[in-house]
Scaffold this motif. Structure first.
Motif, PDB file in Angstrom:
ATOM      1  N   VAL A   1      -2.026  20.027   0.903  1.00  0.00           N
ATOM      2  CA  VAL A   1      -2.341  18.722   0.311  1.00  0.00           C
ATOM      3  C   VAL A   1      -1.214  17.702   0.454  1.00  0.00           C
ATOM      4  N   PRO A   2       0.079  18.057   0.264  1.00  0.00           N
ATOM      5  CA  PRO A   2       1.125  17.029   0.415  1.00  0.00           C
ATOM      6  C   PRO A   2       1.057  16.260   1.734  1.00  0.00           C
ATOM      7  N   PRO A   3       0.864  16.919   2.899  1.00  0.00           N
ATOM      8  CA  PRO A   3       0.718  16.131   4.137  1.00  0.00           C
ATOM      9  C   PRO A   3      -0.508  15.224   4.115  1.00  0.00           C
ATOM     10  N   ILE A   4      -1.593  15.704   3.489  1.00  0.00           N
ATOM     11  CA  ILE A   4      -2.798  14.877   3.398  1.00  0.00           C
ATOM     12  C   ILE A   4      -2.527  13.653   2.529  1.00  0.00           C
ATOM     13  N   MET A   5      -1.816  13.845   1.422  1.00  0.00           N
ATOM     14  CA  MET A   5      -1.469  12.714   0.557  1.00  0.00           C
ATOM     15  C   MET A   5      -0.638  11.702   1.335  1.00  0.00           C
ATOM     16  N   GLY A   6       0.248  12.197   2.205  1.00  0.00           N
ATOM     17  CA  GLY A   6       1.028  11.299   3.046  1.00  0.00           C
ATOM     18  C   GLY A   6       0.148  10.499   3.988  1.00  0.00           C
ATOM     19  N   GLN A   7      -0.869  11.143   4.562  1.00  0.00           N
ATOM     20  CA  GLN A   7      -1.803  10.444   5.442  1.00  0.00           C
ATOM     21  C   GLN A   7      -2.581   9.365   4.690  1.00  0.00           C
ATOM     22  N   LEU A   8      -2.770   9.575   3.379  1.00  0.00           N
ATOM     23  CA  LEU A   8      -3.468   8.591   2.551  1.00  0.00           C
ATOM     24  C   LEU A   8      -2.510   7.536   2.000  1.00  0.00           C
ATOM     25  N   ASP A   9      -1.247   7.582   2.459  1.00  0.00           N
ATOM     26  CA  ASP A   9      -0.197   6.650   1.998  1.00  0.00           C
ATOM     27  C   ASP A   9       0.057   6.784   0.505  1.00  0.00           C
ATOM     28  N   LEU A  10      -0.003   8.011   0.017  1.00  0.00           N
ATOM     29  CA  LEU A  10       0.273   8.298  -1.388  1.00  0.00           C
ATOM     30  C   LEU A  10       1.362   9.353  -1.470  1.00  0.00           C
ATOM     31  N   SER A  11       2.085   9.368  -2.587  1.00  0.00           N
ATOM     32  CA  SER A  11       3.116  10.387  -2.774  1.00  0.00           C
ATOM     33  C   SER A  11       2.456  11.737  -3.056  1.00  0.00           C
ATOM     34  N   ALA A  12       3.212  12.809  -2.868  1.00  0.00           N
ATOM     35  CA  ALA A  12       2.671  14.154  -3.103  1.00  0.00           C
ATOM     36  C   ALA A  12       2.307  14.373  -4.560  1.00  0.00           C
ATOM     37  N   SER A  13       2.955  13.651  -5.482  1.00  0.00           N
ATOM     38  CA  SER A  13       2.631  13.671  -6.923  1.00  0.00           C
ATOM     39  C   SER A  13       2.866  15.017  -7.595  1.00  0.00           C
ATOM     40  N   LEU A  14       3.643  15.895  -6.960  1.00  0.00           N
ATOM     41  CA  LEU A  14       3.872  17.202  -7.569  1.00  0.00           C
ATOM     42  C   LEU A  14       4.782  17.118  -8.789  1.00  0.00           C
ATOM     43  N   GLY A  15       5.409  15.975  -9.009  1.00  0.00           N
ATOM     44  CA  GLY A  15       6.218  15.798 -10.210  1.00  0.00           C
ATOM     45  C   GLY A  15       5.429  15.248 -11.384  1.00  0.00           C
TER      46      GLY A  15
END
Length: 272
Positions: free
Chosen positions: A138-152
């Motif tokens: 998911v983190p790479p996908i979030m990057g493709q969506l121009d969003l942060s990984a948000s794991l924090g």
């Protein structure tokens, strides 16, 4: 714990568990891709109804995108858990081992509790597998969506934890329904069809009632178990939906009722 291990051993000695695992893999992958495509292509400005546009805008908030992506696979994951949990019960009758099981352990509630325990372990394993993969892809996908990984974000981990609760509750529900439907084939077909087709049909009924009868019918969709599961894991309270805790209460209610009924029936039913 000995009885739980025995139930897990019974499940492992059949082919059904790895068949379900093989089925889950492409379904999970399809879920991740579908979520990704949905968030990448949805445009609130293209939604005609103001209420719907507000719901879409809320769903596209970064935290809600993150919680949805990190819990990808829930829909099909809990279906597999539901079926495997029911099979933990129905396999006894399919393989004609029910009589010997209750002769070895005459206290029937101990047997049914062991089945609940085994089903919960299966649910945790399925949840853990999908969650670990989500945390990787998911983190790479979030990057493709121009969003942060948000794991924090605490909301992301809360959604992941509530997703675990949903898996566990569906496991309890599966055991309870397995007691009611003793045939393994019938349980697999009936529960699978009810989950997929029944959910869509009931959702359509609530949609039509909302559109043509009264707006408040929209809130009653939370009574659909799959809708309750989805509501639980949203990052924020979404417009037009009840609070997240309502979804948890509804699903817990279904699980408790199924668990109690399943235990009582097992205690009183003749086993042959």
């Amino acid at each position: 714990m000995r009885l739980v291990n025995a139930e897990l051993f019974k499940l492992r000695t059949t082919a059904i568990w790895w068949i379900m695992a093989i089925v889950l893999v492409p379904l999970y992958a399809a879920s991740v891709l579908a979520n990704w495509a949905q968030f990448a292509s949805t445009d609130p400005s293209q939604v005609g109804n103001d209420d719907q546009a507000e719901q879409v805008r809320a769903a596209l908030e970064p935290i809600n995108v993150a919680t949805s992506m990190y819990t990808s696979g829930q829909y099909f994951g809990v279906l597999i858990v539901l079926l495997l949990s029911a099979i933990i019960v129905t396999s006894e009758f399919f393989h004609l081992t029910a009589t010997s099981t209750f002769l070895v352990t005459p206290k029937r509630e101990s047997v049914i509790l062991a089945k609940f325990g085994a089903a919960v372990i299966v649910a945790v394993m399925v949840w853990l597998g999908t969650t670990i993969i989500n945390l990787i892809v998911v983190p790479p996908i979030m990057g493709q969506l121009d969003l942060s990984a948000s794991l924090g974000e605490p909301a992301v981990w809360r959604a992941i934890g509530l997703n675990l609760l949903a898996f566990v509750l569906w496991a309890v529900l599966g055991v309870g329904l397995g007691v009611l439907i003793r045939s393994q084939l019938a349980a697999t077909l009936i529960l699978g069809i009810l989950y997929v087709v029944g959910t869509s049909a009931i959702g359509l009924i609530f949609f039509l009632l909302t559109q043509y009868v009264a707006k408040w019918f929209e809130n009653l969709q939370v009574l659909i178990p799959t809708s309750a599961s989805q509501l639980m894991i949203s990052g924020t309270d979404l417009p037009g939906n009840p609070p997240r805790w309502v979804g948890a209460v509804v699903l817990i209610g279904y699980a408790v009722v199924a668990g109690v009924i399943g235990t009582l029936i097992t205690k009183r039913r003749d086993i042959s």
